[in-house]
Design a protein around this motif. Structure first.
Motif, PDB file in Angstrom:
ATOM      1  N   ALA A  18      43.241  47.661  45.896  1.00 32.09           N
ATOM      2  CA  ALA A  18      42.322  46.595  45.485  1.00 32.09           C
ATOM      3  C   ALA A  18      42.857  45.243  45.955  1.00 32.09           C
ATOM      4  O   ALA A  18      42.135  44.422  46.518  1.00 32.09           O
ATOM      5  N   LEU A  22      41.360  42.606  48.966  1.00 32.44           N
ATOM      6  CA  LEU A  22      41.082  41.188  48.776  1.00 32.44           C
ATOM      7  C   LEU A  22      41.850  40.322  49.761  1.00 32.44           C
ATOM      8  O   LEU A  22      41.520  39.163  49.964  1.00 32.44           O
ATOM      9  N   LEU A  23      42.914  40.887  50.362  1.00 30.89           N
ATOM     10  CA  LEU A  23      43.701  40.106  51.316  1.00 30.89           C
ATOM     11  C   LEU A  23      43.134  40.158  52.728  1.00 30.89           C
ATOM     12  O   LEU A  23      43.709  39.577  53.640  1.00 30.89           O
ATOM     13  N   ILE A 405      49.437  32.815  46.969  1.00 29.20           N
ATOM     14  CA  ILE A 405      49.493  34.278  46.995  1.00 29.20           C
ATOM     15  C   ILE A 405      50.921  34.763  47.162  1.00 29.20           C
ATOM     16  O   ILE A 405      51.371  35.647  46.432  1.00 29.20           O
ATOM     17  N   LEU A 408      52.945  33.971  43.983  1.00 29.20           N
ATOM     18  CA  LEU A 408      52.568  34.829  42.864  1.00 29.20           C
ATOM     19  C   LEU A 408      53.039  36.254  43.081  1.00 29.20           C
ATOM     20  O   LEU A 408      53.445  36.922  42.128  1.00 29.20           O
ATOM     21  N   LEU A 412      55.414  37.881  40.389  1.00 31.12           N
ATOM     22  CA  LEU A 412      54.937  39.083  39.713  1.00 31.12           C
ATOM     23  C   LEU A 412      55.936  40.220  39.890  1.00 31.12           C
ATOM     24  O   LEU A 412      56.282  40.922  38.936  1.00 31.12           O
ATOM     25  N   VAL A 415      58.976  39.672  37.691  1.00 34.50           N
ATOM     26  CA  VAL A 415      58.739  39.932  36.270  1.00 34.50           C
ATOM     27  C   VAL A 415      58.616  41.436  36.022  1.00 34.50           C
ATOM     28  O   VAL A 415      59.190  41.968  35.065  1.00 34.50           O
ATOM     29  N   LEU A 419      60.989  43.624  33.645  1.00 40.78           N
ATOM     30  CA  LEU A 419      60.480  44.418  32.538  1.00 40.78           C
ATOM     31  C   LEU A 419      60.858  45.884  32.706  1.00 40.78           C
ATOM     32  O   LEU A 419      61.284  46.544  31.765  1.00 40.78           O
TER      33      LEU A 419
ATOM     34  N   LEU B  31      52.356  37.069  30.150  1.00 35.21           N
ATOM     35  CA  LEU B  31      52.836  36.355  31.347  1.00 35.21           C
ATOM     36  C   LEU B  31      52.702  37.229  32.577  1.00 35.21           C
ATOM     37  O   LEU B  31      52.193  36.810  33.613  1.00 35.21           O
ATOM     38  N   CYS B  32      53.126  38.481  32.449  1.00 40.94           N
ATOM     39  CA  CYS B  32      53.070  39.413  33.567  1.00 40.94           C
ATOM     40  C   CYS B  32      51.634  39.609  34.043  1.00 40.94           C
ATOM     41  O   CYS B  32      51.326  39.499  35.226  1.00 40.94           O
ATOM     42  N   LEU B  35      50.091  36.547  35.719  1.00 37.59           N
ATOM     43  CA  LEU B  35      50.515  36.371  37.115  1.00 37.59           C
ATOM     44  C   LEU B  35      49.632  37.218  38.028  1.00 37.59           C
ATOM     45  O   LEU B  35      49.188  36.757  39.076  1.00 37.59           O
ATOM     46  N   PHE B  36      49.385  38.462  37.620  1.00 35.98           N
ATOM     47  CA  PHE B  36      48.520  39.323  38.408  1.00 35.98           C
ATOM     48  C   PHE B  36      47.106  38.765  38.458  1.00 35.98           C
ATOM     49  O   PHE B  36      46.462  38.742  39.508  1.00 35.98           O
ATOM     50  N   LEU B  38      46.166  35.647  38.213  1.00 33.18           N
ATOM     51  CA  LEU B  38      46.164  34.491  39.106  1.00 33.18           C
ATOM     52  C   LEU B  38      46.205  34.943  40.564  1.00 33.18           C
ATOM     53  O   LEU B  38      45.549  34.338  41.422  1.00 33.18           O
ATOM     54  N   LEU B  39      46.947  36.010  40.839  1.00 35.27           N
ATOM     55  CA  LEU B  39      47.004  36.539  42.204  1.00 35.27           C
ATOM     56  C   LEU B  39      45.624  36.985  42.664  1.00 35.27           C
ATOM     57  O   LEU B  39      45.179  36.643  43.767  1.00 35.27           O
ATOM     58  N   ILE B  40      44.926  37.726  41.790  1.00 30.41           N
ATOM     59  CA  ILE B  40      43.583  38.188  42.137  1.00 30.41           C
ATOM     60  C   ILE B  40      42.666  36.994  42.368  1.00 30.41           C
ATOM     61  O   ILE B  40      41.878  36.953  43.315  1.00 30.41           O
ATOM     62  N   SER B  42      43.527  33.948  43.325  1.00 36.59           N
ATOM     63  CA  SER B  42      43.874  33.296  44.592  1.00 36.59           C
ATOM     64  C   SER B  42      43.319  34.082  45.763  1.00 36.59           C
ATOM     65  O   SER B  42      42.887  33.491  46.761  1.00 36.59           O
ATOM     66  N   ALA B  43      43.359  35.401  45.670  1.00 35.73           N
ATOM     67  CA  ALA B  43      42.866  36.222  46.776  1.00 35.73           C
ATOM     68  C   ALA B  43      41.346  36.091  46.904  1.00 35.73           C
ATOM     69  O   ALA B  43      40.833  35.971  48.019  1.00 35.73           O
ATOM     70  N   VAL B  44      40.628  36.133  45.787  1.00 40.61           N
ATOM     71  CA  VAL B  44      39.170  35.995  45.842  1.00 40.61           C
ATOM     72  C   VAL B  44      38.805  34.612  46.392  1.00 40.61           C
ATOM     73  O   VAL B  44      37.804  34.460  47.089  1.00 40.61           O
ATOM     74  N   LEU B 417      38.855  47.535  40.563  1.00 41.62           N
ATOM     75  CA  LEU B 417      39.978  47.075  39.751  1.00 41.62           C
ATOM     76  C   LEU B 417      39.663  47.230  38.266  1.00 41.62           C
ATOM     77  O   LEU B 417      40.494  47.673  37.471  1.00 41.62           O
TER      78      LEU B 417
END
Lengths: 503, 513
Positions: A18, A22-23, A405, A408, A412, A415, A419, B31-32, B35-36, B38-40, B42-44, B417
């Motif tokens: 996915a 988008l990239l 991108i 992030l 990501l 993190v 975790l 937070l985790c 971040l994901f 925000l990534l999506i 930014s990509a869109v 997604l």
């Protein structure tokens, strides 16, 4: 529960897909045009002209299996849009059809990586398996290089991981066969060939005179067969000289345009520093005419003070660096340690090789991901090295649109790693309590933490402070800063891996 | 090690595969996931925006850019007034003042980095790489600064007394809201600000701080008048709670003062004369545009195939009819909350009132599905199956709009997604006595809807509509989505009513024990 674990792997792959979809409209490097040109060459020309064609500056410089792979893809490309595979009209073609087609082929070829991970983690317990999957399939470096910059590393690394998985299972013949296949896809993987050679000789062929000889012959013939399938047609046509010269273009310089964070960065800095000091002290030091990134200009050296480095020097240094690992492999060939040794070999190749691209750091970070879950020290080491190598790839995506991108992706990844590792190495006793903070044994040391914070500072300086205060002057400085800083991290990783192998 | 739940009946419940994600607490997993998210986003953002490359009018992107141009170059009082520098026919401001202030701040940012994009007059139709990037980053930053903290606030409050196993899933559902991402970061709008403020207001209700609720909700209303879709729910719930206090008049007065003070502070430039105030109001409610525009899956547009509303009635009478219909549709949920306010009931009330407004209100756009959808994401743990279908049809109702914007790939990817996230950890629901799935033919109806929708997807993309009916496929999509929304609204309204009787019976049981 095998169906369950397969589902989860597919889930991870689908989630990554996915993001990859988008990239698609993001920045593409010249590598995109390179591969499109190879589609055109392999489709429009007969085999005898593949390695001779010079219609475009992006000539074929990978071994034949990759050319056959492009030929296979070009069949579908032609069905979609014939202009893609047109040798002349398709030059710098950037319509939607070619972008979508090529990007989707990379996404599909990542299935190879998934297969490699699946096979490698079949016998690993759940949490570790999920973590390996996350680290490999969602690797930010792979996403940035393969799906933005554009390359097929996922595909190639998949084959490598498959080969390692068979070695770990003890099925050495197939492991060797698959490695030979990888070599015929991209010769850069040959850095690990000494390790394979020594390991297979000792583990597979060292079994008494008759069996050993039989196995040696079997292995040899398998490897020869693979190379024959790849290079056969070209040897038949008498073109092998041309193919080899295309694959090993030693006209290039010691360093790539963006200096990869390897050992030579220090050597160059040392040379420049010494030259500067010596000039200040009054010695007559000539300014070198050659540059590091350009080719070897006759006999002149790009180094002002220190001795010149030739491709042979780098070859010898790489071999020397790998030697401790080879000795260990010879003395006690254990299937479980093969992954470590191969990752170590690629690290040495990265650090001491000739004209190394920073993309080559993927060759050791992906195998290391599989090793990372084996112990607490491995996890800590991997945390550091994967962040450093991912950060060193930042200069590849230099346009502002991709900035959020890449940042992030790295954040990501950090993190999620944190975790995952804290969960893996959490204090057993604390788990019995519901709620409350769960303490973990996964804690980075002060120096490591400091180094990682320094990474943030380097980014702020190179990305914001430098353009603000100095504008366009000294444009090479931010890149030099990033390369040097990352090189420190990668040298640390090399030394750590070496010590781990020796003990 | 992942914990294994061993229930008494001997069957082992599935191992919690996402344990490692949420073991460090709600905030860390938030937070985790953010971040994901925000990534999506930014990509869109890399995909085209509405009206890209289509002069002379372009689209919502140009409208927002134009508002930045107007607000940075003219004094506040002129922003809503037709004048030589401000031609209201070219994308005049039609949102309340908070949008204007936000445009002003973003306009300052744009002016600093790329002055050509907001210079008066000459920047009309300005399209450039850096201009697009800066605009996209303003949406991204608004999202990160307003919507995300509000979502965290909500999640912390909502899950404080619940089992922690579902928190991560819920966070992902709220943050990876496909409709919001596609509209805000694809089509280009700033719904994240008003929805974020509304979300903050909702969290404040669950927290018990009603003054904060009033402040946040007034701010949300002052950003986009569409936030009024939620007004009945807020009003009825707060009224119901105040009536149960010792001194209802005093509580109501406190809340009223909070609303008025916030209102005055935000609308200050326009409160100096009645004319100014009315000038702004007239821009907010463009009744002359008719009861519906384009093809939106609400009652008026769908039934207009059979009953030609615009021909039968005049606009003022249609105004009153739609008002009456909307009030009637949201009445059951309002009455329920006034007489038995509860946190859970409030969330259902939000869903019901926003759905009622979407179905029956005047001048509804496809994008307005965001309002009921937000409320549905908050309730996702309670109504997972229905939420799954709602997401599908909400996205589908926006499909023609997204196709026009060339956002087909993000549409499909976000569908994928969402499906992945939804199925990553299916929430466990208690089987209720009234289950829609028991209703004969419901499952069959749902399946036929789904099959027809798949066919429509393909048809819309490949086949040209007949000359006589150029919007045939849009109309078909609209009818399909409308029929699902009606079924959904009936279910949620019924559940809310059922809720009070269940609540009361539980109370009775407690008293008996």
């Amino acid at each position: 529960m095998d169906g369950d674990r397969r589902h989860l792997l597919l889930w991870f792959f689908a989630a990554a897909t996915a993001v990859k979809l988008l990239l698609i409209p993001s920045y593409r490097s010249t590598d995109f045009e390179v591969h499109r040109n190879w589609l055109a060459i392999t489709h429009s020309l007969p085999l005898s002209e593949w390695y001779f064609d010079e219609t475009s500056q992006w000539t074929l410089d990978y071994p034949p299996f990759f050319a056959y792979f492009e030929r296979f893809l070009s069949f579908f490309a032609r069905l979609l849009d014939p202009k893609i595979v047109d040798l002349h009209k398709g030059l710098d073609y950037s319509a939607d059809s070619v972008v979508y087609f090529q990007r989707i082929t990379v996404i599909f070829s990542d299935l190879c990586l998934l297969l490699g991970v699946y096979r490698l983690t079949r016998k690993v317990e759940t949490l570790r398996r999920n973590l390996i999957c996350v680290l490999v399939v969602w690797s930010p470096g792979l996403l940035m290089v393969d799906h933005v910059h554009f390359q097929y590393n996922g595909f190639l690394l998949g084959w490598l991981l498959l080969s390692v998985s068979f070695l770990q299972d003890g099925r050495d013949l197939i492991g060797g066969f698959l490695f030979a296949v990888v070599l015929c896809f991209k010769h850069l993987f040959a850095v690990a060939a000494p390790v394979y050679f020594v390991y297979l000789l000792r583990h597979y062929c060292w079994a008494g005179l008759a069996t050993g000889l039989r196995r040696l012959v079997a292995l040899g013939s398998v490897v020869v067969a693979v190379f024959a399938a790849a290079f056969g047609p070209f040897i038949y046509n008498g073109q092998i000289q041309q193919v080899i010269s295309r694959m090993f273009p030693f006209g290039r310089g010691l360093c790539h345009a963006y200096w990869a964070p390897n050992f030579w960065v220090f050597y160059i800095m040392l040379d420049k520093g010494l030259a500067f000091t010596l000039r200040k002290l009054g010695f007559d030091v000539q300014v070198p005419s050659a540059s590091f990134t350009g080719g070897l200009v006759g006999d002149s050296s790009p180094f002002a003070v220190l001795p010149q480095i030739t491709p042979l020097t780098t070859f010898v240094m790489v071999l020397l660096a790998i030697t401790p690992c080879l000795i260990k492999a010879w003395k006690k060939p254990q299937p479980g340690l093969v992954g470590r040794w191969i990752a170590y070999a690629y690290t040495c190749g990265f650090l001491f090789g000739w004209h190394v691209h920073e993309k080559a750091s993927l060759h050791f970070t992906i195998p290391l991901a599989v090793v990372a879950v084996q112990s607490l020290e491995d996890a800590k080491h991997y945390f550091l090295v994967s962040i450093v190598s991912c950060y060193s790839l930042f200069p590849l995506l230099y346009e502002p649109q991709e900035y959020p991108i890449k940042v992030l992706l790295l954040l990501l990844h950090s993190v999620v790693m944190w975790l995952g590792f804290t969960a893996l190495y959490s204090d057993e006793k604390a788990l019995k309590k519901e709620g409350g903070e769960i303490k973990s044994k996964f804690e980075m040391g002060c120096i490591e933490k400091g180094y990682l914070i320094g990474l943030v500072l380097v980014e702020i300086v190179s990305q914001f402070l430098h353009p603000y205060f100095l504008g366009d002057r000294y444009a090479f400085m931010p890149l030099m800063l990033i390369s040097t800083y990352c090189a420190v991290g990668i040298m640390y990783s090399w030394i750590w891996q070496l010590l781990k192998i020796l003990t | 090690m992942p914990k294994k739940n061993l229930s008494g009946d001997g069957t082992a419940a599935p191992i919690d595969t996402w344990w490692w994600l949420s073991h460090k607490g709600t905030t860390t997993s938030f937070l985790c996931i953010s971040l994901f998210a925000l990534l999506i986003r930014s990509a869109v953002s890399m995909f085209p925006y509405s009206g890209a490359g289509t002069p002379p009018k372009f689209g919502d992107f140009e409208a927002q850019r134009h508002w930045m141009e107007i607000t940075t170059n003219l004094p506040a009082i002129d922003w809503y007034r037709n004048g030589t520098h401000n031609d209201l026919t070219y994308w005049g401001l039609d949102y309340p003042p908070l949008t204007a202030y936000q445009s002003y701040i973003h306009g300052l940012l744009l002016r600093f980095f790329n002055p050509d994009s907001v210079s008066l007059f000459s920047s009309r139709g300005h399209e450039s790489y850096i201009g697009k990037l800066l605009m996209r980053w303003t949406v991204l930053s608004s999202d990160a600064l307003i919507f995300f903290p509000a979502a965290l606030f909500f999640v912390l409050v909502y899950h404080r007394n619940r089992a922690k196993s579902q928190v991560a899933w819920h966070i992902a559902i709220i943050l990876l809201n496909p409709c919001l991402i596609l509209i805000d970061h694809g089509h280009f709008q700033y719904n994240c600000i008003s929805l974020g403020l509304t979300l903050g207001a909702i969290a404040a209700v669950l927290c018990g701080s009603e003054v904060l609720t009033c402040v946040f909700f007034t701010l949300a209303l002052s950003h986009k008048q569409m936030s009024a879709y939620f007004a009945p729910a807020f009003f009825s719930h707060l009224l119901g709670k105040c009536l149960r206090r010792k001194n209802p008049i005093l509580s109501l007065l406190k809340l009223g003062i909070a609303v008025i003070v916030t209102f005055v502070i935000v609308w200050w430039p326009y409160l100096h004369s009645v004319d100014d105030f009315l000038m702004v109001l007239s821009r907010l409610a463009p009744f002359e545009r008719g009861i519906y525009e384009d093809y939106v899956a609400n009652f008026w547009c769908t039934t207009s195939i059979l009953i030609k509303w615009k021909k039968l009635f005049t606009t003022p009478s249609l105004k009153s009819i739609s008002l009456a219909a909307t009030v009637l549709a949201s009445l059951p949920s309002m009455v329920h909350q006034i007489f038995s306010p509860s946190d859970e009931g409030f969330l259902y009330g939000l869903l019901n009132s926003s759905m009622a407004f979407y179905l029956f209100s005047f001048q509804v756009h496809e994008k307005s599905i965001l309002m009921p959808f937000l409320a549905a994401t908050l309730l996702a743990l309670k109504i997972p199956d229905h939420f799954n279908h709602l997401t599908y049809y909400a996205l589908f109702s926006m499909f023609p709009l997204l196709c026009r914007d060339n956002l087909l790939l993000p549409y499909l990817t976000l569908h994928l997604l969402f499906t992945l996230i939804y199925h990553s950890q299916l929430p466990k629901t208690k089987a209720s006595s009234f289950s829609f799935t028991n209703f004969p033919g419901y499952v069959f109806l749902l399946r036929t809807h789904f099959v027809i929708s798949l066919v429509l997807h393909v048809v819309y993309l490949t086949i040209q509509p007949p000359q006589k009916y150029p919007f045939l496929f849009d109309a078909l999509i609209m009818i399909l989505c409308f029929s699902y929304f009606v079924m959904f609204a009936i279910y949620t309204n019924y559940t809310q009513w059922n809720f009070s009787s269940h609540f009361r019976s539980v109370d009775k049981e407690k008293k008996q024990i």
